[in-house]
Design a protein around this motif. Structure first.
Motif, PDB file in Angstrom:
ATOM      1  N   UNK A  11       0.823  -1.212   0.000  1.00 56.07           N
ATOM      2  CA  UNK A  11       0.000   0.000   0.000  1.00 56.07           C
ATOM      3  C   UNK A  11       0.856   1.261   0.000  1.00 56.07           C
ATOM      4  N   UNK A  12       1.955   1.230   0.750  1.00 56.54           N
ATOM      5  CA  UNK A  12       2.862   2.380   0.742  1.00 56.54           C
ATOM      6  C   UNK A  12       3.469   2.581  -0.635  1.00 56.54           C
ATOM      7  N   UNK A  13       3.865   1.494  -1.273  1.00 50.66           N
ATOM      8  CA  UNK A  13       4.429   1.566  -2.626  1.00 50.66           C
ATOM      9  C   UNK A  13       3.394   2.085  -3.611  1.00 50.66           C
ATOM     10  N   UNK A  14       2.166   1.646  -3.448  1.00 48.72           N
ATOM     11  CA  UNK A  14       1.103   2.101  -4.337  1.00 48.72           C
ATOM     12  C   UNK A  14       0.886   3.597  -4.207  1.00 48.72           C
ATOM     13  N   UNK A  15       0.908   4.096  -2.980  1.00 44.22           N
ATOM     14  CA  UNK A  15       0.676   5.528  -2.769  1.00 44.22           C
ATOM     15  C   UNK A  15       1.858   6.369  -3.207  1.00 44.22           C
ATOM     16  N   UNK A  16       3.052   5.975  -2.812  1.00 39.25           N
ATOM     17  CA  UNK A  16       4.232   6.797  -3.066  1.00 39.25           C
ATOM     18  C   UNK A  16       4.840   6.498  -4.430  1.00 39.25           C
ATOM     19  N   UNK A  17       5.082   5.224  -4.711  1.00 34.04           N
ATOM     20  CA  UNK A  17       5.802   4.847  -5.919  1.00 34.04           C
ATOM     21  C   UNK A  17       5.010   4.947  -7.203  1.00 34.04           C
ATOM     22  N   UNK A  18       3.690   4.803  -7.114  1.00 36.87           N
ATOM     23  CA  UNK A  18       2.925   4.839  -8.355  1.00 36.87           C
ATOM     24  C   UNK A  18       2.028   6.061  -8.465  1.00 36.87           C
ATOM     25  N   UNK A  19       1.950   6.887  -7.432  1.00 34.13           N
ATOM     26  CA  UNK A  19       1.105   8.076  -7.521  1.00 34.13           C
ATOM     27  C   UNK A  19       1.893   9.361  -7.250  1.00 34.13           C
ATOM     28  N   UNK A  20       2.499   9.443  -6.096  1.00 32.28           N
ATOM     29  CA  UNK A  20       3.122  10.700  -5.684  1.00 32.28           C
ATOM     30  C   UNK A  20       4.406  11.016  -6.457  1.00 32.28           C
ATOM     31  N   UNK A  21       5.303  10.060  -6.549  1.00 36.26           N
ATOM     32  CA  UNK A  21       6.577  10.308  -7.223  1.00 36.26           C
ATOM     33  C   UNK A  21       6.399  10.629  -8.711  1.00 36.26           C
TER      34      UNK A  21
END
Length: 87
Positions: A54-64
């Motif tokens: 979930x952290x990867x989904x939020x940060x790695x695929x959306x925010x970055x």
């Protein structure tokens, strides 16, 4: 069955990481990084780490990728302004 899913996810990570390196346009590269973030989130979830997924989904695929796209947009605007102003 679970091993097959892990192998497929690892192969998709390898393919998306190679594509991220091969793409030369920064805007397209950020989109490929977003896809790679989703694939990594699936891999982490498959490896029984849903919190990391979930952290990867939020940060790695959306925010970055969003921050990269905004940076590219601002840099291109600044470059166009300098062209219009002249040397």
């Amino acid at each position: 069955m679970a091993e097959a899913v892990i192998v497929v996810a690892l192969l998709l990570v390898a393919v998306s990481a190679t594509a991220a390196v091969a793409v030369r346009d920064p805007a397209r590269q950020s989109l490929v990084l977003a896809v790679m973030g989703v694939v990594l989130a699936v891999l982490f979830t498959t490896l029984q780490a849903p919190d990391v997924g979930l952290s990867q989904l939020a940060v790695g695929s959306a925010l970055t990728p969003l921050l990269l796209l905004l940076t590219v947009r601002k840099a291109r605007r600044r470059g166009q302004r300098r062209k219009e102003d002249g040397p």
